[in-house]
Scaffold this motif. Structure first.
Motif, PDB file in Angstrom:
ATOM      1  N   UNK A 119       0.826  -1.211   0.000  1.00  0.00           N
ATOM      2  CA  UNK A 119       0.000   0.000   0.000  1.00  0.00           C
ATOM      3  C   UNK A 119       0.859   1.259   0.000  1.00  0.00           C
ATOM      4  N   UNK A 120       0.315   2.341  -0.570  1.00  0.00           N
ATOM      5  CA  UNK A 120       1.051   3.613  -0.575  1.00  0.00           C
ATOM      6  C   UNK A 120       0.831   4.375   0.717  1.00  0.00           C
ATOM      7  N   UNK A 121      -0.226   4.015   1.435  1.00  0.00           N
ATOM      8  CA  UNK A 121      -0.465   4.610   2.749  1.00  0.00           C
ATOM      9  C   UNK A 121      -0.642   3.463   3.742  1.00  0.00           C
ATOM     10  N   UNK A 122       0.125   3.495   4.829  1.00  0.00           N
ATOM     11  CA  UNK A 122      -0.024   2.467   5.850  1.00  0.00           C
ATOM     12  C   UNK A 122      -0.536   3.124   7.118  1.00  0.00           C
ATOM     13  N   UNK A 123      -1.660   2.622   7.629  1.00  0.00           N
ATOM     14  CA  UNK A 123      -2.282   3.188   8.810  1.00  0.00           C
ATOM     15  C   UNK A 123      -2.210   2.164   9.926  1.00  0.00           C
ATOM     16  N   UNK A 124      -1.538   2.535  11.017  1.00  0.00           N
ATOM     17  CA  UNK A 124      -1.349   1.565  12.096  1.00  0.00           C
ATOM     18  C   UNK A 124      -1.804   2.144  13.423  1.00  0.00           C
ATOM     19  N   UNK A 125      -2.585   1.385  14.170  1.00  0.00           N
ATOM     20  CA  UNK A 125      -3.082   1.849  15.460  1.00  0.00           C
ATOM     21  C   UNK A 125      -2.345   1.096  16.564  1.00  0.00           C
ATOM     22  N   UNK A 126      -1.393   1.760  17.190  1.00  0.00           N
ATOM     23  CA  UNK A 126      -0.569   1.164  18.245  1.00  0.00           C
ATOM     24  C   UNK A 126      -0.030  -0.209  17.856  1.00  0.00           C
ATOM     25  N   UNK A 127       0.765  -0.243  16.780  1.00  0.00           N
ATOM     26  CA  UNK A 127       1.225  -1.546  16.286  1.00  0.00           C
ATOM     27  C   UNK A 127       2.204  -2.231  17.219  1.00  0.00           C
ATOM     28  N   UNK A 128       2.821  -1.491  18.132  1.00  0.00           N
ATOM     29  CA  UNK A 128       3.843  -2.108  18.982  1.00  0.00           C
ATOM     30  C   UNK A 128       3.250  -2.740  20.237  1.00  0.00           C
ATOM     31  N   UNK A 129       1.929  -2.594  20.398  1.00  0.00           N
ATOM     32  CA  UNK A 129       1.295  -3.181  21.581  1.00  0.00           C
ATOM     33  C   UNK A 129       1.571  -4.670  21.629  1.00  0.00           C
ATOM     34  N   UNK A 130       2.111  -5.129  22.745  1.00  0.00           N
ATOM     35  CA  UNK A 130       2.326  -6.567  22.905  1.00  0.00           C
ATOM     36  C   UNK A 130       3.599  -7.066  22.262  1.00  0.00           C
ATOM     37  N   UNK A 131       4.373  -6.163  21.652  1.00  0.00           N
ATOM     38  CA  UNK A 131       5.633  -6.585  21.052  1.00  0.00           C
ATOM     39  C   UNK A 131       6.769  -6.177  22.003  1.00  0.00           C
ATOM     40  N   UNK A 132       7.732  -7.059  22.193  1.00  0.00           N
ATOM     41  CA  UNK A 132       8.800  -6.744  23.146  1.00  0.00           C
ATOM     42  C   UNK A 132       9.688  -5.605  22.632  1.00  0.00           C
ATOM     43  N   UNK A 133      10.577  -5.098  23.493  1.00  0.00           N
ATOM     44  CA  UNK A 133      11.369  -3.913  23.160  1.00  0.00           C
ATOM     45  C   UNK A 133      12.173  -4.103  21.876  1.00  0.00           C
ATOM     46  N   UNK A 134      12.863  -5.249  21.776  1.00  0.00           N
ATOM     47  CA  UNK A 134      13.649  -5.518  20.576  1.00  0.00           C
ATOM     48  C   UNK A 134      12.717  -5.592  19.372  1.00  0.00           C
ATOM     49  N   UNK A 135      11.613  -6.300  19.572  1.00  0.00           N
ATOM     50  CA  UNK A 135      10.628  -6.462  18.499  1.00  0.00           C
ATOM     51  C   UNK A 135      10.067  -5.137  18.043  1.00  0.00           C
ATOM     52  N   UNK A 136       9.797  -4.230  19.002  1.00  0.00           N
ATOM     53  CA  UNK A 136       9.204  -2.965  18.572  1.00  0.00           C
ATOM     54  C   UNK A 136      10.242  -2.100  17.869  1.00  0.00           C
ATOM     55  N   UNK A 137      11.484  -2.154  18.291  1.00  0.00           N
ATOM     56  CA  UNK A 137      12.527  -1.419  17.566  1.00  0.00           C
ATOM     57  C   UNK A 137      12.631  -1.940  16.135  1.00  0.00           C
ATOM     58  N   UNK A 138      12.614  -3.270  16.009  1.00  0.00           N
ATOM     59  CA  UNK A 138      12.633  -3.870  14.667  1.00  0.00           C
ATOM     60  C   UNK A 138      11.450  -3.381  13.848  1.00  0.00           C
ATOM     61  N   UNK A 139      10.297  -3.319  14.519  1.00  0.00           N
ATOM     62  CA  UNK A 139       9.076  -2.914  13.830  1.00  0.00           C
ATOM     63  C   UNK A 139       9.207  -1.503  13.281  1.00  0.00           C
ATOM     64  N   UNK A 140       9.711  -0.566  14.114  1.00  0.00           N
ATOM     65  CA  UNK A 140       9.840   0.808  13.656  1.00  0.00           C
ATOM     66  C   UNK A 140      10.860   0.904  12.522  1.00  0.00           C
ATOM     67  N   UNK A 141      11.945   0.123  12.629  1.00  0.00           N
ATOM     68  CA  UNK A 141      12.946   0.156  11.556  1.00  0.00           C
ATOM     69  C   UNK A 141      12.370  -0.388  10.261  1.00  0.00           C
ATOM     70  N   UNK A 142      11.553  -1.424  10.430  1.00  0.00           N
ATOM     71  CA  UNK A 142      10.894  -2.017   9.269  1.00  0.00           C
ATOM     72  C   UNK A 142       9.980  -0.990   8.587  1.00  0.00           C
TER      73      UNK A 142
END
Ligand SMILES: Nc1ncnc2c1ncn2[C@@H]1O[C@H](COP(=O)(O)OP(=O)(O)OP(=O)(O)O)[C@@H](O)[C@H]1O
Ligand SMILES: [Mg+2]
Lengths: 250, 266
Positions: free
Chosen positions: A156-179
């Motif tokens: 998609x050209x627009x990605x809409x995420x509502x608190x995507x890091x909820x329930x993801x561990x610290x390393x996982x959420x950092x990975x998520x933001x980098x992704x």
């Protein structure tokens, strides 16, 4: 000049006589990473719902590439919801959920091509090993990754995420933001993410929209996340601001 | 054995067999959505609503099936409208409509000069009562269901995650309405085989059994339909052999399979 990816002007949404969003105006362009920040009940989810065409504004307009949300072409917007209303007992594998993002209905069977695309999307969120796992056996964080893969499967050209890091561990959420950074850069996509993580907003976003029913601020993180602004939106902020440290990610 | 084969030479047994198998398949097909969406109570409510329609038919002295059909569809739509409009939860709406329909049925029966025997056939089911027009009705619903097979993916999607389906622009509300109407007509069409009191089991037990045995929605659907039609056929034969009502026999047969699956699955 092309239409902005997301544009919202004078947007007001009421539930009964309660103004949940009051006079919101902002624009996000291709390649922008907008973090939506604000206290509980600030109207963040409601704003996303308007942009998805799931809620109608009482006043003002919302546009995705110049079109009303309900009329925008399918596949333009990818969405990761905050509260998963899913039926955990639904008999299915992760890969089927990912493929459902391609067709917007439940897949009866998976073609080889669907399977490849879904595996690609899962690989992207580092969850390839979850493909055959039953949905009922996923942890909260694993489920979140599968939903993320699902939202990205049509690039998609627009990605809409509502608190995507909820329930993801610290390393996982950092990975998520980098992704997300990576996705936004490679596809010149626009990311609109609700988050309670000021640090993430500060380091990953290009713009921050600070909400508290009304629009407290919109701009680059350094200005929108200034202590005064946060205090205005949240009231008492304690030492939370001091914890927002380190250099901004470029 | 040859006696049994002889029995199936009889026109009424053939009609009952065809109606049973098709109704068993239809009910267990819609049953997978009923089970996954936790709508068992809707099945109970709609089948009892059919009672009101049947009683009205007896009172007006027209074929009760053709009165029960629109009557039950209206109740299904009513439940949908009330649930979608206000702050009334689904089970509350069902509870209200269900009671009103039964109360109307009791009033209609009280006004009908001689009713007992006829009403009993509908309450408990009677294969002797299956007419050619009933077979046509069942066939018609089966044809519509086949035409609507593409809806499977949308109903399944909304069963899985309603908001996600809505965000994907699935017309969830309209689809729900269609599903309720099809449930209502399937229930009415099953009444003569299953009986009003037991129809809901046709929706629930085969699908629940299939759910125990599979881990994909697709295989759950296929297995549920297989169990539904197999138990309907087998139950009908047993009911003939032991001379007991078909609905109860089929339901007990379904229940045996359910408990076997429950005990033996992993
Ligand atoms: N369907 C609804 N009907 C009535 N009020 C609603 C509805 N949805 C949300 N609200 C109200 O709107 C306000 C904003 O809700 P919203 O979910 O947008 O907040 P949010 O910023 O996402 O909060 P959180 O951080 O807790 O997720 C809340 O006060 C909520 O009670
Ligand atoms: Mg929210």
């Amino acid at each position: 000049m092309p239409a902005p990816a997301v544009s919202v002007s004078d947007l007001t949404v009421r539930f009964g006589d309660h103004r949940v969003l009051d006079d919101i105006t902002f624009e996000a362009h291709q390649g922008d990473f907008v973090a939506v920040v604000g206290p509980n009940g600030a109207g963040k989810t409601t704003l996303l719902k308007v942009l998805l065409g799931l809620a109608s504004p009482d006043n003002g307009i919302a546009r995705i590439f110049g079109k009303p949300p309900r009329e925008s072409d399918s596949g333009v917007v990818g969405y990761v919801p905050q509260i998963k209303t899913l039926d955990r007992s639904f008999p299915a594998q992760s890969i089927e959920l990912v493929v459902s993002g391609l067709y917007e209905h439940w897949p009866f069977s998976l073609s080889e091509e669907d399977r490849e695309r879904a595996l690609d999307a899962l690989r992207h969120v580092d969850a390839e090993d979850l493909a055959e796992r039953a949905l009922s056996r996923l942890s909260g964080g694993e489920l979140q990754r599968v939903y993320l893969a699902r939202s990205l499967i049509r690039t998609p050209r627009v990605v809409i995420l509502d608190e995507p890091a909820t329930g993801i561990d610290v390393v996982g959420s950092t990975d998520l933001y980098e992704l997300l950074d990576d996705y936004q850069e490679t596809h010149q996509a626009t990311v609109l993410m609700v988050t309670h993580d000021w640090n993430a907003a500060y380091h990953h976003a290009t713009h921050v929209l600070l909400l508290d029913g009304r629009q407290v601020g919109y701009g680059p993180p350094e200005t929108a996340l200034k202590e005064e602004c946060l205090r205005e939106a949240f009231g008492h902020i304690g030492h939370a601001h001091a914890m927002m440290i380190g250099d901004r990610h470029e | 054995m040859s006696e049994l084969l002889d029995a199936f030479q009889l026109a009424f047994m053939q009609r009952a067999m065809v109606a049973s198998i098709v109704v068993g398949a239809l009910a267990s097909y819609f049953g997978v959505f009923v089970v996954q969406r936790r709508l068992s109570f809707l099945g109970v409510g709609l089948s009892h609503a059919a009672f009101g329609g049947v009683a009205l038919g007896l009172l007006l002295q027209v074929d009760p099936m053709w009165v029960a059909l629109p009557f039950t569809v209206v109740v299904a739509l009513g439940i949908n409208v009330v649930t979608h409009r206000g702050d009334i939860a689904g089970d509350t709406a069902i509870g209200i409509f269900f009671a009103v329909a039964i109360a109307l049925g009791v009033v209609f029966l009280a006004l009908t000069p001689r009713y007992t025997a006829d009403a009993f056939a509908y309450l408990f089911g009677s294969i002797l009562a299956v007419k050619t027009s009933d077979v046509w009705l069942v066939g018609g619903i089966a044809a519509i269901t086949l035409l609507l097979l593409p809806m499977w993916g949308r109903w399944a999607y909304a069963s899985f995650d309603r908001d996600l389906a809505r965000a994907g622009r699935v017309p969830v509300q309209r689809d729900d309405l269609l599903l309720s109407v099809l449930l209502a007509v399937t229930i009415v069409a099953s009444v003569k085989i299953a009986g009003i009191i037991l129809v809901a089991a046709f929706l629930v037990i085969p699908a629940a059994t299939a759910r125990l045995l599979t881990s994909r929605f697709r295989s759950m659907t296929i297995l549920s339909v297989s169990i539904g039609s197999f138990t309907a056929a087998g139950g009908l034969v047993l009911s003939y052999v032991f001379d007991i009502p078909s609905g109860a026999t089929i339901v007990l047969f379904q229940a045996v399979l359910f408990f076997l699956a429950f005990v033996f699955h992993r």
